[in-house]
Design an enzyme around this catalytic site. Structure first.
Site, PDB file in Angstrom:
ATOM      1  N   GLY A 198      -1.783   8.624   1.480  1.00 16.81           N
ATOM      2  CA  GLY A 198      -2.449   7.383   1.097  1.00 16.81           C
ATOM      3  C   GLY A 198      -1.487   6.229   0.946  1.00 16.81           C
TER       4      GLY A 198
ATOM      5  N   ILE B  36       1.390   3.468  -0.382  1.00 17.12           N
ATOM      6  CA  ILE B  36       1.365   2.514  -1.482  1.00 17.12           C
ATOM      7  C   ILE B  36      -0.063   2.080  -1.767  1.00 17.12           C
ATOM      8  CG2 ILE B  36       2.015   0.169  -2.164  1.00 17.12           C
ATOM      9  CD1 ILE B  36       4.284   2.117  -2.442  1.00 17.12           C
TER      10      ILE B  36
ATOM     11  N   GLY C  27       1.090 -14.936  -4.363  1.00 15.65           N
ATOM     12  CA  GLY C  27       0.271 -14.324  -3.334  1.00 15.65           C
ATOM     13  C   GLY C  27      -0.771 -13.437  -3.987  1.00 15.65           C
ATOM     14  N   ALA C  28      -1.448 -12.616  -3.185  1.00 17.54           N
ATOM     15  CA  ALA C  28      -2.551 -11.799  -3.704  1.00 17.54           C
ATOM     16  C   ALA C  28      -2.101 -10.889  -4.847  1.00 17.54           C
ATOM     17  CB  ALA C  28      -3.163 -10.976  -2.573  1.00 17.54           C
ATOM     18  N   ILE C  29      -0.948 -10.228  -4.704  1.00 17.89           N
ATOM     19  CA  ILE C  29      -0.490  -9.287  -5.731  1.00 17.89           C
ATOM     20  C   ILE C  29      -0.213 -10.011  -7.044  1.00 17.89           C
ATOM     21  CG2 ILE C  29       1.383  -7.726  -6.392  1.00 17.89           C
ATOM     22  CD1 ILE C  29       1.601  -6.950  -3.419  1.00 17.89           C
TER      23      ILE C  29
ATOM     24  N   GLY D 160       6.802 -10.726  -2.321  1.00 19.05           N
ATOM     25  CA  GLY D 160       6.545 -10.244  -0.964  1.00 19.05           C
ATOM     26  C   GLY D 160       7.086  -8.853  -0.733  1.00 19.05           C
TER      27      GLY D 160
ATOM     28  N   HIS E  94     -33.733 -12.712   0.665  1.00 17.84           N
ATOM     29  CA  HIS E  94     -33.758 -13.596  -0.508  1.00 17.84           C
ATOM     30  C   HIS E  94     -34.283 -12.813  -1.718  1.00 17.84           C
ATOM     31  CE1 HIS E  94     -34.339 -17.214  -2.907  1.00 17.84           C
ATOM     32  NE2 HIS E  94     -35.562 -16.772  -3.213  1.00 17.84           N
TER      33      HIS E  94
END
Length: 467
Positions: free
Chosen positions: A39, A41, A184-186, A272, A446
């Site tokens: 799997g 990281i 960034g995202a992390i 990064g 909807h």
């Protein structure tokens, strides 16, 4: 005695194990080699367990600040941080075991150890004590060793006071103060997580905006939200040095040509990642490296050594698990000789799982203009969505950028509830070269949040009903 295989996969992350399974499905005698749980990281220390952590924070935030809006009164809610961490780790372990079962089910041989290229066709495998435990010969080798957090000498990670995302997932207590270097995202996800649980969080980003790869309007909206949460944000700021002094971390930064010193209990370095190319024997076979990553032909993922391929984070950006898996399948199918379309990197979605969520695909508005497109931009705020209003998730919007001439989708950007799920509709539409009309004329259920995509597309051409 060497074992022989048709395909050997070095690394068992979302690129490696997917490549191994697809190879076995196509009839190749396959082995996957990894020293850790399968799997990579992503499953063990990234994508999956972080989402469990973030969900815990989201629940706590709702109970503490919003449950009474729905008539549910909870007085003085508390969280059990040890339980939050344990739940995340348990989920990761269960899914990793499921991957091991998938490997077994597909009759892929699994070798636990550290693999090293010895020659063009030979891999030697070592245990944690560097003792050789196995040797294999393979017709073709796929390198999928992933990436690790980037390090700088000015921000010396010690795993205790100056940490990476891995340590951030298993702290023994919530820090009173946390500085996150890199937005960034992390960095953004951990800033949200620890802020909700009570840390005083400071984010430092070198570029102009947090989430700098996202559309500027999205980044600015998220920044306003984070500041409302009490998060301090420094953008266009350089980190000069981080240093541990008397159980605190002193961080010296430069902002507007002025030096400022900050102090924190913990510093998270989220600047990064870089490819895992060290000590895997690349030099033994002369594999070419480019800017810290393995250089490949993106039409085949072949390296300069004809029978050796590489996929995923080890070949450079975009550093995304779903990209690694897509490259894995394409690479193996290409080896098999199947007629497959190359991956279109312009239709790769990116997601950040803070709250509000952020998701995007394709060009930003600024980039589309820079490339010379005449554009039409459609926006629809969740404030105007009946479903968003009903469930109390009115923050954010959908933004879609079209080529004015042909109506082609150039990019889409969403901030708000379930943005990371909603982006798939636009990703599929873009990959099928759908136009604004395709979206507008598709009848959406909807009430749903996905109606906002239809409304944003209609808005670009002055046809939106609800704004």
């Amino acid at each position: 005695m060497s074992k022989t295989f048709e395909i050997a996969v070095l690394g068992g992350g979302p690129g490696g194990y997917v490549a191994a399974i697809r190879a076995a499905q196509l009839g190749f005698k396959t082995v996957v080699i990894d020293k850790d749980n399968l799997g990579g990281i992503c499953l063990n220390w990234g994508c999956i367990p972080t989402k469990a952590l973030l969900k815990s924070a989201e629940h706590f935030d709702f109970i503490k600040n919003h449950s009474y809006d729905f008539g549910i009164k909870v007085e003085n809610p508390v969280f059990d941080f040890e339980k939050i961490i344990k739940s995340s780790r348990d989920i990761s372990e269960k899914i990793s075991k499921n991957v091991e079962l998938l490997i077994k089910k597909n009759k892929v041989e699994r070798i636990r150890g550290f693999g090293k290229l010895i020659s063009q066709n030979k891999i030697e495998i070592f245990d944690n004590n560097n003792n050789k435990i196995e040797e294999i010969i393979a017709d073709k080798i796929i390198i999928a060793t992933g990436a690790s957090p980037k390090s700088l000498s000015s921000i010396p990670v010690d795993g205790e006071k100056i940490i990476t995302s891995k340590e951030a997932m298993i702290l023994n207590k919530v820090p009173n103060e946390l500085i996150v270097i890199g937005a960034g995202a992390i960095g953004i996800e951990f800033a949200y997580f620890y802020s909700v649980l009570g840390s005083k969080v400071t984010i430092i980003e070198m570029l102009e905006n947090i989430l700098p790869v996202e559309d500027k309007e999205i980044s600015e909206t998220l920044e306003k939200n984070f500041k409302k949460r009490g998060i301090t944000i420094y953008t266009k700021t350089k980190v000069i040095q981080a240093k541990v002094v008397n159980e605190k971390v002193k961080v010296k930064i430069e902002k507007d040509n002025k030096e400022i010193e900050l102090e924190s209990d913990i510093v998270l370095s989220a600047i990064g990642v870089t490819g895992n190319i060290q000590n895997i024997g690349l030099e033994n076979v002369g594999i070419e490296i480019e800017r810290g990553h393995i250089k490949v032909d993106r039409n085949t993922y072949q390296t300069n050594v004809k029978n050796i391929y590489a996929i995923g984070d080890v070949i450079g950006p975009p550093w995304l698990a779903h990209v690694a898996s897509a490259e894995a399948i394409y690479c193996v199918e290409k080896i098999k000789g199947l007629n497959v379309e190359p991956i279109n990197y312009n239709t790769i979605p990116g997601c950040t799982y803070c709250n509000p969520q952020v998701a995007s695909v394709g060009l930003t508005e600024l980039k589309a203009k820079e490339l010379g497109y005449e554009i039409k931009v459609g926006k629809f705020p969740f404030m105007a969505s009946g479903k968003a209003f009903a469930v109390g998730e009115r923050e954010g919007f959908v933004k879609i950028i079209f080529d004015a001439k042909y109506g082609e989708i150039l990019g889409a950007h969403i901030i708000g509830q379930d943005a990371t799920e909603l982006i798939s509709e636009i990703t599929l539409a873009k990959s099928l070269e759908a136009t604004h009309e395709s979206i507008v004329k598709t009848v959406h259920a909807h009430p749903t949040l996905s109606e906002s995509i239809m409304e944003a597309a209609a808005n670009a051409y002055g046809e939106s009903i609800h704004i």
